[in-house]
Design a protein around this motif. Structure first.
Motif, PDB file in Angstrom:
ATOM      1  N   MET A   5       0.840  -1.202   0.000  1.00  0.00           N
ATOM      2  CA  MET A   5       0.000   0.000   0.000  1.00  0.00           C
ATOM      3  C   MET A   5       0.877   1.255   0.000  1.00  0.00           C
ATOM      4  SD  MET A   5      -3.074   1.237   0.085  1.00  0.00           S
ATOM      5  CE  MET A   5      -3.941   2.751   0.526  1.00  0.00           C
ATOM      6  N   ARG A   6       0.591   2.167  -0.897  1.00  0.00           N
ATOM      7  CA  ARG A   6       1.346   3.421  -0.975  1.00  0.00           C
ATOM      8  C   ARG A   6       1.114   4.257   0.278  1.00  0.00           C
ATOM      9  NH1 ARG A   6      -0.805   2.755  -6.163  1.00  0.00           N
ATOM     10  NH2 ARG A   6       0.746   2.669  -7.844  1.00  0.00           N
ATOM     11  N   VAL A   7       2.202   4.832   0.803  1.00  0.00           N
ATOM     12  CA  VAL A   7       2.108   5.696   1.989  1.00  0.00           C
ATOM     13  C   VAL A   7       2.751   7.038   1.654  1.00  0.00           C
ATOM     14  CG1 VAL A   7       2.553   5.932   4.453  1.00  0.00           C
ATOM     15  CG2 VAL A   7       2.331   3.648   3.440  1.00  0.00           C
ATOM     16  N   PRO A   8       1.959   8.043   1.258  1.00  0.00           N
ATOM     17  CA  PRO A   8       2.537   9.367   0.965  1.00  0.00           C
ATOM     18  C   PRO A   8       3.021  10.034   2.243  1.00  0.00           C
ATOM     19  CG  PRO A   8       0.307   9.125   0.069  1.00  0.00           C
ATOM     20  CD  PRO A   8       0.516   8.010   1.035  1.00  0.00           C
ATOM     21  N   THR A   9       3.945  10.965   2.080  1.00  0.00           N
ATOM     22  CA  THR A   9       4.397  11.751   3.226  1.00  0.00           C
ATOM     23  C   THR A   9       3.883  13.184   3.160  1.00  0.00           C
ATOM     24  OG1 THR A   9       6.453  12.252   2.045  1.00  0.00           O
ATOM     25  CG2 THR A   9       6.472  10.380   3.567  1.00  0.00           C
ATOM     26  N   SER A  10       3.264  13.568   2.032  1.00  0.00           N
ATOM     27  CA  SER A  10       2.610  14.874   1.911  1.00  0.00           C
ATOM     28  C   SER A  10       1.652  14.804   0.741  1.00  0.00           C
ATOM     29  CB  SER A  10       3.640  15.994   1.701  1.00  0.00           C
ATOM     30  OG  SER A  10       4.158  15.951   0.385  1.00  0.00           O
ATOM     31  N   ASN A  11       0.807  15.814   0.641  1.00  0.00           N
ATOM     32  CA  ASN A  11      -0.139  15.857  -0.473  1.00  0.00           C
ATOM     33  C   ASN A  11       0.548  16.133  -1.804  1.00  0.00           C
ATOM     34  OD1 ASN A  11      -2.556  15.352   0.932  1.00  0.00           O
ATOM     35  ND2 ASN A  11      -2.623  17.462   1.662  1.00  0.00           N
ATOM     36  N   GLU A  12       1.718  16.768  -1.763  1.00  0.00           N
ATOM     37  CA  GLU A  12       2.383  17.176  -2.993  1.00  0.00           C
ATOM     38  C   GLU A  12       3.344  16.115  -3.525  1.00  0.00           C
ATOM     39  OE1 GLU A  12       2.338  19.114  -0.221  1.00  0.00           O
ATOM     40  OE2 GLU A  12       0.706  20.400  -0.910  1.00  0.00           O
ATOM     41  N   GLY A  58      -0.571   7.523   7.040  1.00  0.00           N
ATOM     42  CA  GLY A  58      -1.830   6.984   6.551  1.00  0.00           C
ATOM     43  C   GLY A  58      -3.027   7.716   7.119  1.00  0.00           C
ATOM     44  N   ALA A  59      -2.942   8.094   8.393  1.00  0.00           N
ATOM     45  CA  ALA A  59      -4.041   8.824   9.027  1.00  0.00           C
ATOM     46  C   ALA A  59      -4.285  10.166   8.344  1.00  0.00           C
ATOM     47  CB  ALA A  59      -3.745   9.034  10.511  1.00  0.00           C
ATOM     48  N   HIS A  60      -3.228  10.748   7.767  1.00  0.00           N
ATOM     49  CA  HIS A  60      -3.355  12.047   7.107  1.00  0.00           C
ATOM     50  C   HIS A  60      -3.678  11.933   5.618  1.00  0.00           C
ATOM     51  CE1 HIS A  60      -2.258  15.003  10.174  1.00  0.00           C
ATOM     52  NE2 HIS A  60      -1.375  14.140  10.631  1.00  0.00           N
ATOM     53  N   TYR A  61      -3.118  10.923   4.957  1.00  0.00           N
ATOM     54  CA  TYR A  61      -3.106  10.929   3.486  1.00  0.00           C
ATOM     55  C   TYR A  61      -3.801   9.731   2.850  1.00  0.00           C
ATOM     56  CZ  TYR A  61       0.424  14.430   4.558  1.00  0.00           C
ATOM     57  OH  TYR A  61       1.076  15.516   5.065  1.00  0.00           O
ATOM     58  N   TRP A  62      -4.643   9.023   3.602  1.00  0.00           N
ATOM     59  CA  TRP A  62      -5.461   7.973   3.013  1.00  0.00           C
ATOM     60  C   TRP A  62      -6.927   8.381   3.100  1.00  0.00           C
ATOM     61  CZ3 TRP A  62      -2.884   3.230   5.827  1.00  0.00           C
ATOM     62  CH2 TRP A  62      -1.694   2.891   5.148  1.00  0.00           C
ATOM     63  N   PRO A  63      -7.438   9.195   2.195  1.00  0.00           N
ATOM     64  CA  PRO A  63      -8.845   9.598   2.239  1.00  0.00           C
ATOM     65  C   PRO A  63      -9.755   8.433   1.882  1.00  0.00           C
ATOM     66  CG  PRO A  63      -7.826  10.385   0.224  1.00  0.00           C
ATOM     67  CD  PRO A  63      -6.714   9.785   1.057  1.00  0.00           C
ATOM     68  N   ALA A  64     -11.033   8.589   2.193  1.00  0.00           N
ATOM     69  CA  ALA A  64     -12.013   7.522   1.978  1.00  0.00           C
ATOM     70  C   ALA A  64     -12.059   7.081   0.517  1.00  0.00           C
ATOM     71  CB  ALA A  64     -13.399   7.985   2.436  1.00  0.00           C
ATOM     72  N   TYR A 228     -11.611  16.916  13.759  1.00  0.00           N
ATOM     73  CA  TYR A 228     -10.447  16.728  12.899  1.00  0.00           C
ATOM     74  C   TYR A 228     -10.551  17.724  11.752  1.00  0.00           C
ATOM     75  CZ  TYR A 228     -10.200  12.502  15.599  1.00  0.00           C
ATOM     76  OH  TYR A 228     -10.148  11.623  16.644  1.00  0.00           O
ATOM     77  N   PHE A 229      -9.631  18.696  11.745  1.00  0.00           N
ATOM     78  CA  PHE A 229      -9.644  19.703  10.708  1.00  0.00           C
ATOM     79  C   PHE A 229      -8.752  19.259   9.547  1.00  0.00           C
ATOM     80  CE2 PHE A 229     -12.036  23.021  12.669  1.00  0.00           C
ATOM     81  CZ  PHE A 229     -11.857  22.844  14.026  1.00  0.00           C
ATOM     82  N   PRO A 230      -9.131  19.590   8.299  1.00  0.00           N
ATOM     83  CA  PRO A 230      -8.297  19.234   7.140  1.00  0.00           C
ATOM     84  C   PRO A 230      -6.915  19.844   7.259  1.00  0.00           C
ATOM     85  CG  PRO A 230     -10.467  20.003   6.441  1.00  0.00           C
ATOM     86  CD  PRO A 230     -10.366  20.288   7.895  1.00  0.00           C
ATOM     87  N   ALA A 231      -5.897  19.092   6.797  1.00  0.00           N
ATOM     88  CA  ALA A 231      -4.523  19.611   6.855  1.00  0.00           C
ATOM     89  C   ALA A 231      -4.378  20.783   5.881  1.00  0.00           C
ATOM     90  CB  ALA A 231      -3.539  18.509   6.514  1.00  0.00           C
TER      91      ALA A 231
END
Length: 231
Positions: A5-12, A58-64, A228-231
């Motif tokens: 499973m891919r695990v990003p470290t940021s949105n960019e 994953g908690a930050h960058y795995w959206p539904a 939980y506010f969006p990053a």
């Protein structure tokens, strides 16, 4: 849900890490799995930091939407009909509702972290038990798969799970604190017995949270929600 499973470290940025396996159960609780050989020196301490990094990212960058797409792509690769796969998970929910619940679990830190190896070193076992005692929402396990070979191609894998005792104690604590999950309606009803000034301030905060972020009702003995506010 996925292998590698891919695990990003940021949105960019492009995905930097790859989790060995990602699972989810019918309650929407994700399980993150890392597999190592005992001969790999990283199994002693480095794998713990790696796993915690995966969980936080994953908690930050795995959206539904990503979770749903990943699961459905895995089913397609495995040749498993989606209807059969979802029948075990949804319990009357829509797929979108289910994956939104999974996203909320991740954001709240409600997940399982699972280390799997042919032999679990004492150092890793101690860290797993320590983390399990300290982490309130996250359960941590180490699974030792000892292999026994027989004649021909016969072999037996005997699992031994570490961390269950700490999890059992934590589960008793959690269940003793709460039954159902609080909703916004519950919060409004509970505030009716408070002073007008307090009720006005609390409702304003709840309205702001719902408009700008996402509220998740906690399982607690008193009315409680987390925001939980969006990053």
């Amino acid at each position: 849900m996925a292998r590698e499973m891919r695990v990003p470290t940021s949105n960019e940025s492009n995905p930097t890490y790859w989790l060995d396996h990602l699972f989810v159960d019918a309650d929407g609780v994700p399980t993150l799995v890392e597999v190592k050989r005992a001969a790999d020196a990283r199994i002693r301490r480095e794998v713990v930091g790696q796993m915690l990094d995966y969980a936080a990212s994953g908690a930050h960058y795995w959206p539904a939407a990503l979770l749903q797409r990943t699961f459905e792509e895995t089913c397609a690769v495995d040749g498993r009909p989606l209807e059969d796969a979802y029948q075990e998970l949804l319990g009357g929910q829509s797929p979108e509702e289910f994956w939104a619940t999974v996203e909320e679990r991740l954001a709240a830190g409600r997940m399982r972290l699972l280390f799997v190896a042919d032999r679990i070193p004492l150092e890793l076992r101690a860290i797993v038990e320590f983390l399990n005692r300290q982490l309130r929402q996250t359960d941590v396990y180490a699974v030792e798969l000892t292999q026994y070979k027989g004649s021909g191609d016969h072999r037996v894998l005997v699992p031994r799970v570490h961390g269950e005792v700490a999890t059992a104690n934590k589960t008793q604590l959690r269940s003793g604190q709460a039954g159902r999950r609080w909703t916004r309606t519950d919060m409004d009803a509970a505030l009716q017995s408070r002073s007008p000034e307090l009720r006005q301030a609390a409702l304003a905060l709840l309205d702001h949270a719902e408009a700008a972020g996402r509220t998740v009702g906690n399982r607690a003995a008193y009315p409680s929600v987390s925001v939980y506010f969006p990053a």
